[in-house]
Structures are given as structure tokens and as C-alpha cells.
Design an enzyme around this catalytic site. Structure first.
Site, PDB file in Angstrom:
ATOM      1  N   GLU A  60      -3.622  13.705   6.641  1.00  0.00           N
ATOM      2  CA  GLU A  60      -4.960  13.872   6.066  1.00  0.00           C
ATOM      3  C   GLU A  60      -5.949  13.878   7.237  1.00  0.00           C
ATOM      4  O   GLU A  60      -5.838  13.080   8.160  1.00  0.00           O
ATOM      5  CB  GLU A  60      -5.282  12.696   5.135  1.00  0.00           C
ATOM      6  CG  GLU A  60      -6.659  12.801   4.473  1.00  0.00           C
ATOM      7  CD  GLU A  60      -7.015  11.598   3.584  1.00  0.00           C
ATOM      8  OE1 GLU A  60      -6.502  10.490   3.841  1.00  0.00           O
ATOM      9  OE2 GLU A  60      -7.795  11.781   2.641  1.00  0.00           O
ATOM     10  N   LYS A 133      -8.286  17.330  -2.855  1.00  0.00           N
ATOM     11  CA  LYS A 133      -7.999  15.940  -3.243  1.00  0.00           C
ATOM     12  C   LYS A 133      -8.601  15.648  -4.608  1.00  0.00           C
ATOM     13  O   LYS A 133      -9.795  15.884  -4.831  1.00  0.00           O
ATOM     14  CB  LYS A 133      -8.562  15.006  -2.166  1.00  0.00           C
ATOM     15  CG  LYS A 133      -8.197  13.539  -2.332  1.00  0.00           C
ATOM     16  CD  LYS A 133      -8.660  12.764  -1.096  1.00  0.00           C
ATOM     17  CE  LYS A 133      -8.276  11.308  -1.130  1.00  0.00           C
ATOM     18  NZ  LYS A 133      -8.614  10.615   0.129  1.00  0.00           N
ATOM     19  N   CYS A 174      -3.501  11.372   0.085  1.00  0.00           N
ATOM     20  CA  CYS A 174      -3.761   9.944   0.247  1.00  0.00           C
ATOM     21  C   CYS A 174      -3.955   9.198  -1.069  1.00  0.00           C
ATOM     22  O   CYS A 174      -2.988   8.907  -1.759  1.00  0.00           O
ATOM     23  CB  CYS A 174      -4.932   9.738   1.203  1.00  0.00           C
ATOM     24  SG  CYS A 174      -4.836   8.119   1.997  1.00  0.00           S
TER      25      CYS A 174
HETATM   26  N1  LIG Z   1      -7.957   8.264   2.601  1.00  0.00           N
HETATM   27  C1  LIG Z   1      -7.654   7.530   1.563  1.00  0.00           C
HETATM   28  O1  LIG Z   1      -7.591   8.036   0.445  1.00  0.00           O
HETATM   29  C2  LIG Z   1      -7.411   6.090   1.862  1.00  0.00           C
HETATM   30  C3  LIG Z   1      -6.513   5.350   0.967  1.00  0.00           C
HETATM   31  O2  LIG Z   1      -6.143   5.769  -0.120  1.00  0.00           O
HETATM   32  C4  LIG Z   1      -6.034   4.045   1.445  1.00  0.00           C
HETATM   33  O3  LIG Z   1      -5.317   3.363   0.711  1.00  0.00           O
HETATM   34  O4  LIG Z   1      -6.354   3.635   2.567  1.00  0.00           O
END
Ligand SMILES: NC(=O)CC(=O)C(=O)O
Length: 319
Positions: A60, A133, A174
Site C-alpha cells: 500500500e 480501497k 489494508c
Molecule cells: N492503512 C491502513 O488501512 C492501516 C490499517 O488498517 C492498520 O491496521 O494499521
């Protein structure tokens, strides 16, 4: 309404053209300099390809620090050939090496809105899918972390499942991993693998990492609600799917400290390969015949109780 039994699904779960192959997870160091990020990513993808990976996954926000200070500044409009060097580099390197790339995520600017977007390219360099996302990482854990991703990004509206030579791949970014319904949707639509480019932070990352180990022992009584959703996601993976996650490496100087630990989990819930938090490439073998063995040995598809609970696939409901 689609029941949990995939036999009622219109999506087949036939084995893909290539059932055994190498996946490369490029855990990249990300800087505020986009050109540096691009050349690092390109180099890392090329090494993964040279080591035999036919599917490469990026983290990501691999081309931009995970920080509100940079998202808009480094965002690209993928339809603008001159204004989207990251997008075109991925397309070019995919065709150059004849590999499939799940291009992590990048800040995408479209019609005045910012999205956190994953582009998937085929071995011909053509875009196969684009996942925005779905779930915004809005978190308020007093004394720990306060962040509202939805202040900056607009959420996508569609799940993304993409047909590739390397199987049917579901994409999540994520925080999307916390929603077992999405993984379940991909599973009922015949996914062999779910790829989650992610950038977990130090507290949530530690929870997930510990969970991966504890989940295999089925110790659930101490988990918080949030951990339970992850546990279920892992259970889903251990039932049916391969799950790959890919993170940036840790930059302790950054405002958002990244957990790292890019990982491939197999259909028995086992960690096949993982990393620490440093910049690295995880190369691991995927063998989809393991999915078949798992499905035949423990035929949950036939055992689900559609008379007791139902899973609704909104798209099927619309048909
Ligand atoms: N970037 C994200 O979505 C962060 C996330 O989910 C996490 O647990 O840290």
C-alpha cells in the site's frame, strides 16, 4: 440471495491455467521522492522476476509516504499519460518481464477526488483491474493512534476480483482485511488468492502478527472484537484461499511507523513465508493443488447450514 454454499454460486472455482508458481512480495522503503520510489520499486520487481516470480505484489502506498502531507502532492490521474509515471512504469515493467503485477496502492486523483487505488497489470502490460480501497481507516485509540483516512480519501464502491493466469485474485487494501464479509464474497466468487497490499502501523501490526500465530492454535477467548474479525479472515484463508499481504518497510523517522512483515498464508492457515520490517523481497511458492486437497478433505461447502444463516452477495441479488 446467495447462500454460503458456493455450489449455489454462478462463479466456478475451477483450477487456473497455472496452478504452481512463485509469488514475489516487494517490501519497499518509501521516501518523499517519487522518482526514488519508482526506481526502487522497478528494481525490486525486476529482481523478483529474475528470481522466478510470475506474480509480484507491491505495498500500500509504495510511491508515496503514508502521510496526509504527501497524498495529494504525489497523486496521479491514471488517464493522464504524462502525469502518471508510476502507473506507466508498472505497465511497462509487467510487459517487459511478462509478469502479473498487483500494484500495491497509489494515491489516485480523479475528478477532484483522492482514492487509495490498486492497479493490476497483466503480462502484456495492460490494466486488468483497478481497486479503490473500500473501507477507510478511521481510528481513534486514545493514547495510541488517531487517524481519519476518510478526511483525505474517498472510498471505492466495488469489490475487485480479477481473472489472471495465476488464478482468480481478490483485491483488498489494508483496512479492507478487517472485513471478513469481503473475503467471504471473494471466496464465494471462486477466488484462489486474496492480495492485501497494506501499511499496518506498530500497534495494529503487532496485533495482526501475533494473531496469525495464535489463530493457528485456535485461541480466541482473549481476543478483542477487532482481533476476532481478523481471526475470522484468517479462518477464511485457512479454509479456502491463499492470502498475500505486502507492506512498505519500516521508516522509524516517518510520522506513521510501519509494521512491515509481508506474508504469504496458505490454505491450511500456515505462514508459508514472511519477512521482518526491513526492505526485502519475499519469494514463495503457491500451489493451488493444496486448495483442492483442503476442499476435498474438509468439504465445508457441503456442510454449511443455509437453513440457519445466509450470506448475501449484493451483486447476485441484483441479477
Ligand atoms: N492503512 C491502513 O488501512 C492501516 C490499517 O488498517 C492498520 O491496521 O494499521
Amino acid at each position: 440471495m446467495a447462500s454460503l454454499t458456493s455450489s449455489t454460486s454462478r462463479h466456478s472455482s475451477a483450477m487456473p491455467k497455472v496452478a504452481q508458481f512463485k509469488i514475489g512480495l516487494c517490501q519497499l522503503s518509501v521516501t518523499p521522492e517519487k522518482t526514488t520510489n519508482l526506481s526502487r520499486a522497478r528494481h525490486s520487481i525486476e529482481i523478483a522476476a529474475k528470481q522466478g516470480a510470475s506474480l509480484v505484489v507491491l505495498p500500500e502506498m509504495w510511491n508515496c509516504p503514508y502521510s496526509e502531507d504527501y497524498f495529494a502532492k504525489l497523486a496521479e490521474d491514471f488517464d493522464d499519460e504524462d502525469g502518471s509515471p508510476s502507473y506507466f512504469m508498472l505497465s511497462e515493467v509487467a510487459s517487459c518481464h511478462g509478469i502479473t503485477i498487483v500494484g500495491g496502492s497509489m494515491p489516485e486523483m480523479k475528478d477532484g477526488r483522492l482514492y487509495n487505488t490498486c492497479c493490476v497489470f497483466g503480462p502484456d502490460g495492460k490494466l486488468k483491474a483497478k481497486h479503490r480501497k473500500l473501507h477507510m481507516f478511521d481510528v481513534n485509540m486514545p493514547g495510541d493512534i488517531l487517524y481519519k483516512e476518510s478526511d483525505t480519501f474517498t472510498a471505492g464502491d466495488n469489490p475487485t476480483i480479477v481473472e489472471t493466469d495465476m488464478g482468480r485474485i481478490g483485491i483488498g487494501i489494508c483496512h479492507d482485511i478487517r472485513f471478513p464479509e469481503l473475503a467471504m464474497l471473494y471466496r464465494t466468487r471462486g477466488a484462489h488468492l486474496i492480495c492485501y497490499p497494506g501499511a499496518f502501523n506498530m500497534s495494529t501490526g503487532e496485533m495482526l502478527w501475533e494473531l496469525e500465530q495464535r489463530a493457528r492454535q485456535h485461541v480466541i477467548h482473549k481476543f478483542s472484537g477487532q482481533q476476532i474479525t481478523r481471526y475470522f479472515t484468517l479462518l477464511l484463508s485457512s479454509e479456502k484461499l491463499y492470502v498475500a499481504s505486502c507492506s512498505p518497510s519500516r521508516d522509524s523517522a516517518g510520522s506513521y511507523t510501519i509494521w512491515g512483515h509481508s506474508t504469504l498464508v496458505g490454505p491450511f492457515g500456515e505462514v508459508i513465508a514472511t519477512s521482518g520490517h526491513e526492505e526485502t523481497i519475499v519469494i514463495a511458492e503457491i500451489d493451488y493443488s493444496a486448495l483442492q486437497r483442503r476442499r476435498e478433505g474438509l468439504p465445508l461447502e457441503n456442510q454449511r447450514r443455509g437453513d440457519v444463516y445466509q450470506f448475501v452477495d449484493i451483486e447476485e441479488q441484483r441479477l
